[in-house]
Scaffold this active site. Structure first.
Site, PDB file in Angstrom:
ATOM      1  N   PHE A  29       0.852  -1.186   0.000  1.00 48.95           N
ATOM      2  CA  PHE A  29       0.000   0.000   0.000  1.00 48.95           C
ATOM      3  C   PHE A  29       0.884   1.230   0.000  1.00 48.95           C
ATOM      4  CE2 PHE A  29       0.559  -1.644   4.260  1.00 48.95           C
ATOM      5  CZ  PHE A  29       0.993  -0.548   4.989  1.00 48.95           C
ATOM      6  N   TYR A  30       0.271   2.334  -0.422  1.00 45.62           N
ATOM      7  CA  TYR A  30       0.997   3.592  -0.554  1.00 45.62           C
ATOM      8  C   TYR A  30       0.589   4.557   0.545  1.00 45.62           C
ATOM      9  CZ  TYR A  30       2.918   1.781  -4.755  1.00 45.62           C
ATOM     10  OH  TYR A  30       3.632   1.001  -5.616  1.00 45.62           O
ATOM     11  N   LEU A  31       1.584   5.286   1.042  1.00 48.73           N
ATOM     12  CA  LEU A  31       1.354   6.306   2.067  1.00 48.73           C
ATOM     13  C   LEU A  31       1.403   7.706   1.469  1.00 48.73           C
ATOM     14  CD1 LEU A  31       3.555   4.832   4.923  1.00 48.73           C
ATOM     15  CD2 LEU A  31       1.070   4.667   4.658  1.00 48.73           C
TER      16      LEU A  31
END
Length: 157
Positions: A29-31
């Site tokens: 997942f991307y932050l």
């Protein structure tokens, strides 16, 4: 600076499955994301986690990766942007290279993409017959693009 040099391709058919491969399961997942920069966390086989920052676009990019405590990665998932990517990676030896075939699950199924990391931008590799269209420079097929925009139009039903 750490460099990642890789080419990406769609898969023409399922004959790649005839090749011997090792496999890993990824949840990533991307932050953060902005043009030419992303921050992601990848959990591998529910056992190890890595924080990765990437710069640039296309064939040659900066890549900085650090191992992260698994508990921290799981906690940070609450802050993700876009879709959480789930995929199974099949690593196939190909001469002096390794081809990574990613079979996406969940919201990104039925996408299957192959990546091959190169030693330099001029590195010449004989591509397997099951490689289809090259998508190296198509941001719609980057992992961050898939996470934030979903499947490219041609895969939507």
């Amino acid at each position: 600076m750490a460099q990642e040099i890789e080419r990406k391709f769609l898969i023409r058919d399922a004959s790649w499955r005839d090749e011997p491969a090792s496999t890993e399961t990824f949840r990533q997942f991307y932050l953060a994301r902005r043009d030419g920069f992303s921050v992601r966390i990848r959990i591998i086989d529910e056992a190890r986690a890595f924080l990765t920052m990437k710069t640039g676009n296309g064939l040659q990019r900066g890549e900085y990766e650090y191992e992260l405590p698994l508990a921290d990665a799981r906690e940070l998932e609450r802050a993700h942007i876009g879709t959480v990517i789930e995929k199974r990676r099949h690593c196939i030896a190909h001469g002096r290279h390794v081809i990574e075939v990613d079979v996406f699950a969940g919201a990104l199924a039925p996408l299957v993409v192959a990546e091959i990391e190169l030693e330099s931008a001029e590195d010449v590799v004989e591509l397997p017959r099951w490689f289809g269209r090259e998508i190296t420079d198509d941001p719609a097929f980057s992992n961050v693009g898939l996470a934030t925009n979903g499947l490219p139009e041609e895969f939507r039903t």
